[in-house]
Write a protein that holds these residues in place. Structure first.
Motif, mmCIF file in Angstrom:
data_model
loop_
_atom_site.group_PDB
_atom_site.id
_atom_site.type_symbol
_atom_site.label_atom_id
_atom_site.label_comp_id
_atom_site.label_asym_id
_atom_site.label_seq_id
_atom_site.Cartn_x
_atom_site.Cartn_y
_atom_site.Cartn_z
ATOM 1 N N LEU A 146 0.828 -1.213 0.000
ATOM 2 C CA LEU A 146 0.000 0.000 0.000
ATOM 3 C C LEU A 146 0.862 1.263 0.000
ATOM 4 N N THR A 147 1.946 1.228 0.773
ATOM 5 C CA THR A 147 2.853 2.373 0.786
ATOM 6 C C THR A 147 3.376 2.647 -0.625
ATOM 7 N N GLN A 148 3.766 1.570 -1.274
ATOM 8 C CA GLN A 148 4.251 1.667 -2.653
ATOM 9 C C GLN A 148 3.182 2.279 -3.567
ATOM 10 N N ILE A 149 1.963 1.832 -3.369
ATOM 11 C CA ILE A 149 0.862 2.360 -4.175
ATOM 12 C C ILE A 149 0.704 3.856 -3.950
ATOM 13 N N PHE A 150 0.783 4.286 -2.687
ATOM 14 C CA PHE A 150 0.630 5.719 -2.399
ATOM 15 C C PHE A 150 1.722 6.531 -3.092
ATOM 16 N N ILE A 151 2.947 5.996 -3.005
ATOM 17 C CA ILE A 151 4.063 6.736 -3.606
ATOM 18 C C ILE A 151 3.862 6.871 -5.117
ATOM 19 N N PHE A 152 3.501 5.755 -5.737
ATOM 20 C CA PHE A 152 3.309 5.822 -7.186
ATOM 21 C C PHE A 152 2.052 6.601 -7.564
ATOM 22 N N ALA A 153 1.094 6.649 -6.658
ATOM 23 C CA ALA A 153 -0.085 7.464 -6.942
ATOM 24 C C ALA A 153 0.313 8.927 -7.093
ATOM 25 N N ILE A 154 1.233 9.374 -6.237
ATOM 26 C CA ILE A 154 1.699 10.761 -6.356
ATOM 27 C C ILE A 154 2.401 10.950 -7.698
ATOM 28 N N PHE A 155 3.256 9.990 -8.033
ATOM 29 C CA PHE A 155 3.987 10.076 -9.294
ATOM 30 C C PHE A 155 3.014 10.097 -10.475
ATOM 31 N N ALA A 156 2.038 9.202 -10.455
ATOM 32 C CA ALA A 156 1.075 9.129 -11.554
ATOM 33 C C ALA A 156 0.255 10.412 -11.652
ATOM 34 N N MET A 157 -0.119 10.983 -10.498
ATOM 35 C CA MET A 157 -0.876 12.236 -10.537
ATOM 36 C C MET A 157 -0.038 13.340 -11.178
ATOM 37 N N SER A 158 1.253 13.346 -10.851
ATOM 38 C CA SER A 158 2.100 14.390 -11.429
ATOM 39 C C SER A 158 2.140 14.243 -12.953
ATOM 40 N N PHE A 159 2.156 13.006 -13.408
ATOM 41 C CA PHE A 159 2.167 12.785 -14.854
ATOM 42 C C PHE A 159 0.830 13.170 -15.477
ATOM 43 N N ASP A 160 -0.215 12.947 -14.723
ATOM 44 C CA ASP A 160 -1.560 13.290 -15.214
ATOM 45 C C ASP A 160 -1.687 14.796 -15.467
ATOM 46 N N ILE A 161 -0.994 15.583 -14.639
ATOM 47 C CA ILE A 161 -1.012 17.038 -14.867
ATOM 48 C C ILE A 161 -0.481 17.341 -16.266
ATOM 49 N N LEU A 162 0.552 16.622 -16.658
ATOM 50 C CA LEU A 162 1.117 16.851 -17.990
ATOM 51 C C LEU A 162 0.217 16.298 -19.082
ATOM 52 N N LEU A 163 0.040 14.977 -19.058
ATOM 53 C CA LEU A 163 -0.636 14.317 -20.172
ATOM 54 C C LEU A 163 -2.140 14.544 -20.130
ATOM 55 N N GLY A 164 -2.719 14.353 -18.966
ATOM 56 C CA GLY A 164 -4.171 14.411 -18.884
ATOM 57 C C GLY A 164 -4.722 15.827 -18.922
ATOM 58 N N TYR A 165 -4.084 16.726 -18.193
ATOM 59 C CA TYR A 165 -4.654 18.069 -18.094
ATOM 60 C C TYR A 165 -4.143 19.030 -19.151
ATOM 61 N N THR A 166 -2.903 18.824 -19.588
ATOM 62 C CA THR A 166 -2.342 19.805 -20.515
ATOM 63 C C THR A 166 -2.096 19.218 -21.901
ATOM 64 N N GLY A 167 -2.112 17.890 -22.005
ATOM 65 C CA GLY A 167 -1.868 17.270 -23.300
ATOM 66 C C GLY A 167 -0.406 17.271 -23.706
ATOM 67 N N ILE A 168 0.493 17.386 -22.728
ATOM 68 C CA ILE A 168 1.925 17.319 -23.027
ATOM 69 C C ILE A 168 2.374 15.862 -22.929
ATOM 70 N N VAL A 169 2.984 15.350 -24.000
ATOM 71 C CA VAL A 169 3.486 13.981 -23.948
ATOM 72 C C VAL A 169 4.966 14.025 -23.599
ATOM 73 N N SER A 170 5.280 13.663 -22.370
ATOM 74 C CA SER A 170 6.683 13.588 -21.968
ATOM 75 C C SER A 170 7.065 12.132 -21.794
ATOM 76 N N PHE A 171 8.154 11.721 -22.435
ATOM 77 C CA PHE A 171 8.639 10.359 -22.254
ATOM 78 C C PHE A 171 9.861 10.351 -21.337
ATOM 79 N N GLY A 172 10.025 11.425 -20.602
ATOM 80 C CA GLY A 172 11.191 11.485 -19.731
ATOM 81 C C GLY A 172 10.834 11.832 -18.307
ATOM 82 N N HIS A 173 9.607 11.499 -17.908
ATOM 83 C CA HIS A 173 9.155 11.934 -16.593
ATOM 84 C C HIS A 173 9.953 11.268 -15.474
#
Ligand SMILES: Nc1ncnc2c1ncn2[C@@H]1O[C@H](COP(=O)(O)OP(=O)(O)OP(=O)(O)O)[C@@H](O)[C@H]1O
Ligand SMILES: [Mg+2]
Lengths: 234, 289, 332
Positions: free
Chosen positions: C36-63
């Motif tokens: 679960l701890t691992q899930i929480f950590i990656f949830a933060i990481f995934a949310m940060s990526f969502d700001i790029l791809l999901g909210y702004t439409g920026i495709v970064s392959f170097g996150h």
């Protein structure tokens, strides 16, 4: 018998309803002119015929065959030559390469058509090895028309060929189109009423994605009221 | 002097291998605006299957032919099932080709295990030439010859055949090509398979050259090829060739004189090109050759 | 704040948080807590990526580079200084500062590029970081990595569990506020049609920069927590697989929802855990990454709006049905 027949075409671009039921027909051997103010949907009509922006409803018949569901290359192979609004020149190809490309999937006697075009537009012969991108505006237009004629078989769709040409060039263009009329049917989109009214047999006027007027060109010349209302000429 | 010539030979041969990868990328991009992130996967598949066939049959020619066929098979599947369904949607295209890359490099590990495998040099290409005390490795000369021949062949294909004419025209104006009765989808499949074949061939040629192959190699070389394609100008074959040589030679010299900085050097080249001439060295849009 | 509670299905959120708060009392199995701890950590990481791809439409392959920067900053500081909370703070601040700097420079140089160039460039830069971490052996110990000790508060699995849970909640709320701010609205407009946003007078580059710096900071934070959770670091944090993880999680959960990113992190981490356990019994599952790869492609082709989109569709259908029934009743 009409060569090309559009029945109640409706076309959307993105979410916009651009063509709202366009019906028209082009008689074999004629020059039919499609008038209309900027943004009326003329280009869209030609693009729908070519299958670039397929219509959602309605049909296009060519030689009595429904072509509205075909993809563009198959529509072209039925024998429709297309000159797009800004000529669609392959700027990196030479004149020779461009016309050879037009021959690649063309029906009919391509050699004879090619020869005739070079006769009609001697400039093309002159700049045979030149990159098309370096040609003058008029020469580009000739190249685009020659390419469409060689590629097509029986019908040409030409989108505003007089755009950006000098009066002399327009004069020359008219002559050429009249000569070409002997061998092919032409659907011409034009804003230049003076020019089109001299060579056209039949006309359609389009406004806001609908045909609002049609008839013989001779009658239109007399019809001052329609001219003024839709074409802005007194 | 000897060092200089050796580095030059190394650089040119590596450059030409990168070119094989970049040629497909640039043509595919030019024609269809698809930047294929899975291209390196075809390369690494070429490397592994070539190496494998060579160990099994001991015939280098069979190995190369087999690698090309496998590369084309994978390319066909990729084009048909990954790229075509999302055609026209840039973002999804990018995302899906990266997924393709993941699958291709992971599946390498399924077939050949997760560890690097050693590859032998075919006997007839072993050894070296000597000129005036300068020793040049035979296989590198072989790679250079093959690379140049392929460049010539591609050039002839694009310049002097009908399908080449269609491809060049398609790079300039796809719609107009369709309006001339040419099936652009068919053209794309052709170019994609050609690119896949070249990538796989590049991998198969690289395997004996580097002596060892590993799954991550695909991504590494793909990044080099991306850099090359951008430096050369998207869609320009000549540009890619030129940039491949620049990147290859610069890399060879950097690896010798400042080994830690060689990737950084390429990135620097890339950044300079992007800032000074974003269309790339020869990337005036409109010319594929 | 009101908008926030209005739009998020708040009760669900609260219920889940409550459940997670009580969870360690119900089940104190070490491996579940770690998962679960691992899930929480990656949830933060995934949310940060969502700001790029999901909210702004920026495709970064170097996150992964920001994840790695955060992880290495923390790890290196812990390795050099005493293992206490202040050290952690210093590491965190350094990681975040570096991420701001890096994301700002990359963005300034390349956010005006077309999407495929940007994707490629970020991929290449992230690989540059990987090489840097491998070559700078004196500090990073190269590919082998190094272990380090962390404060007792972090060592204790239960307390670290609560710390990461709190982190997810805080990051979620902050990012949610960010996306619902006026800046967030512009970002959404950019993702739908950048030219139109530009034509409306927004300096899109400026807004995209804000988005990528925000995403970089959040990713760096998750990386720091990740390093602490392992008490070990190696160059893997800069590997392309990390970026792929973010892609998978956001795509599977649903783009542009934040909650979807959290769900995606849960699904992927759980699958990974389960599949690698299976691998012990059946070696064929050793290459479970490929299964995730296929899953990713299936989602991309078949469910482009992910789990969140799927649920939305279902609830919409339900609502429509209810409406229809009501209408029918009225007519009757
Ligand atoms: N890609 C597009 N998306 C949305 N709307 C479009 C698109 N292309 C054109 N339009 C709109 O469709 C309408 C018809 O355009 P069209 O190009 O057919 O007009 P036209 O009659 O050829 O005009 P003109 O004489 O200026 O060439 C216009 O209002 C235009 O704004
Ligand atoms: Mg028009």
């Amino acid at each position: 018998m009409s060569l090309l027949k559009l029945d109640n075409l409706e076309t959307y671009l993105e979410q916009y309803h651009i063509l709202q039921g366009v019906s028209m027909s082009v008689e074999e051997g004629s020059i039919t002119v499609l008038f209309g103010r900027n943004g009326a949907g003329k280009t869209t009509t030609l693009r729908s015929i070519m299958g670039f922006n397929p219509s959602t409803t309605g049909t296009v018949h060519f030689h009595n065959q429904n072509i509205s569901k075909l993809s563009t290359h198959l529509i072209s192979r039925k024998g429709i030559g297309y000159v797009p609004e800004n000529q669609g020149i392959f700027s990196g190809l030479t004149v020779e390469e461009t016309l050879n490309l037009a021959k690649a999937k063309s029906a009919g006697e391509t050699e004879a058509k090619m020869e005739w075009m070079l006769q009609l537009f001697p400039d093309l012969k002159k700049f045979w090895r030149k990159k098309s991108g370096l040609l003058s505006g008029g020469q580009k237009q000739m190249l685009a028309i020659a390419r469409a004629y060689i590629n097509g078989d029986g019908l040409l769709l030409i989108d505003e060929p007089s755009k950006g040409l000098s009066p002399i060039m327009v004069e020359k263009l008219m002559e050429s189109l009249l000569k070409m009329k002997e061998k092919t049917t032409i659907l011409l989109v034009e804003q230049n009423f003076l020019m089109a009214s001299q060579i056209g047999d039949y006309f359609y006027i389009m406004d806001d994605g609908k045909i609002v007027h049609e008839g013989l060109m001779e009658d239109l010349k007399e019809d001052k009221e329609t001219c003024q209302k839709y074409l802005g000429i007194a | 002097m000897e060092v200089f010539i050796n580095l030059l030979v190394n650089g040119v041969s590596t450059g030409l291998l990168i070119f094989l990868l970049a040629a497909g990328l640039t043509l595919i991009f030019g024609l269809m605006s698809v930047l294929n992130f899975a291209h390196g996967g075809l390369f690494v598949w070429g490397a592994f299957s070539g190496a494998w066939i060579f160990t099994e049959t001991n015939s280098f020619l069979l190995a190369i032919a087999g690698a090309i066929l496998i590369g084309m098979g994978l390319g066909w599947v990729m084009e048909r099932f990954l790229i075509r369904p999302v055609y026209g949607n840039h973002v999804r295209q990018l995302l899906i080709t990266l997924g393709g890359m993941l699958i291709l490099s992971e599946s390498i590990k399924i077939f050949w295990g997760p560890n690097p495998i050693r590859v032998n040099m075919p006997g007839w290409l072993e050894g070296s030439y000597q000129f005036d005390g300068i020793i040049i490795i035979k296989y590198r000369v072989f790679v250079i010859v093959i690379g140049l021949l392929l460049y010539l062949a591609l050039w002839l294909l694009l310049r002097h055949t009908q399908i080449g004419l269609m491809i060049r025209a398609g790079v300039m104006d796809k719609e107009m090509v369709q309006a001339l009765g040419i099936n652009v989808k068919g053209l794309f499949t052709f170019v994609f398979l050609l690119g896949a074949a070249l990538a796989a061939l590049g991998g198969a040629l690289l395997a004996p050259y580097s002596g060892v192959v590993f799954a991550e190699m695909g991504m590494q070389y793909a990044i080099l090829a991306f850099i090359v394609v951008i430096i050369g100008g998207m869609g320009s074959l000549q540009g890619s060739a030129l940039a491949s040589l620049i990147v290859g030679v610069a890399g060879a010299f950097a690896a010798y004189f400042m080994p830690d900085l060689s990737l950084a050097l390429n990135m620097l080249l890339l950044v300079i090109v992007l800032l000074v001439k974003p269309t790339g060295l020869l990337g005036e849009k409109g010319s594929a050759v | 704040m009101r908008g926030l509670f209005h739009k998020v299905p708040m009760y669900w959120g609260l219920a889940i948080v409550l459940f997670m708060l009580l969870f360690p009392f119900v089940n104190d199995s070490r491996s579940t807590l770690i998962l679960l701890t691992q899930i929480f950590i990656f949830a933060i990481f995934a949310m940060s990526f969502d700001i790029l791809l999901g909210y702004t439409g920026i495709v970064s392959f170097g996150h992964c580079m920001f994840f790695g920067i955060g992880a290495y900053s923390t790890a290196i500081i812990f390795n050099q200084l005493e293992a206490n909370l202040l050290t952690f703070m210093i590491g965190l601040v350094i990681g975040i500062a570096l991420s701001v700097l890096v994301s700002y420079i990359i963005g300034l140089l390349s956010l005006r590029l077309k999407s495929h160039f940007y994707a490629m460039l970020t991929l290449a830069v992230s690989q540059l970081f990987l090489v840097l971490a491998e070559k700078w052996r004196g500090v990073t110990h190269g590919g082998d990595g190094f272990t380090f000790s962390v404060p007792d508060l972090f060592k204790d699995r239960t307390s670290f569990y609560y710390i990461t849970l709190l982190s997810v909640a805080v990051v979620f709320i902050l990012l949610k506020l960010f996306t619902e701010s006026s800046t967030g609205k512009v970002l959404k407009a950019i993702s739908q049609n950048e030219h139109r946003a530009e034509a409306l007078g927004y300096k899109t580059l400026h807004y995209k920069l804000i988005a990528s710096v925000t995403a970089g900071v959040a990713a760096s934070f998750s990386g720091a927590l990740y390093a602490v959770s392992l008490r070990f670091i190696n160059t893997n944090v800069f590997s392309i697989e990390v970026t792929l993880d973010a892609l998978l999680m956001t795509m599977i959960g649903g783009l542009g929802t934040l909650a979807g990113a959290i769900a995606g992190a849960g699904i992927i981490e759980f699958l990974r855990h389960y599949l690698s356990e299976l691998a012990m019994a059946y070696p064929i599952f050793e290459r479970w990454t490929i299964i995730l790869g296929f899953l990713y492609i299936v989602v991309l082709l078949g469910f482009p709006s992910g789990l969140a989109g799927f649920i939305k569709k279902l609830t919409l259908k339900k609502k429509r049905k209810v409406k229809k029934k009501e209408e029918l009743k009225k007519i009757a």
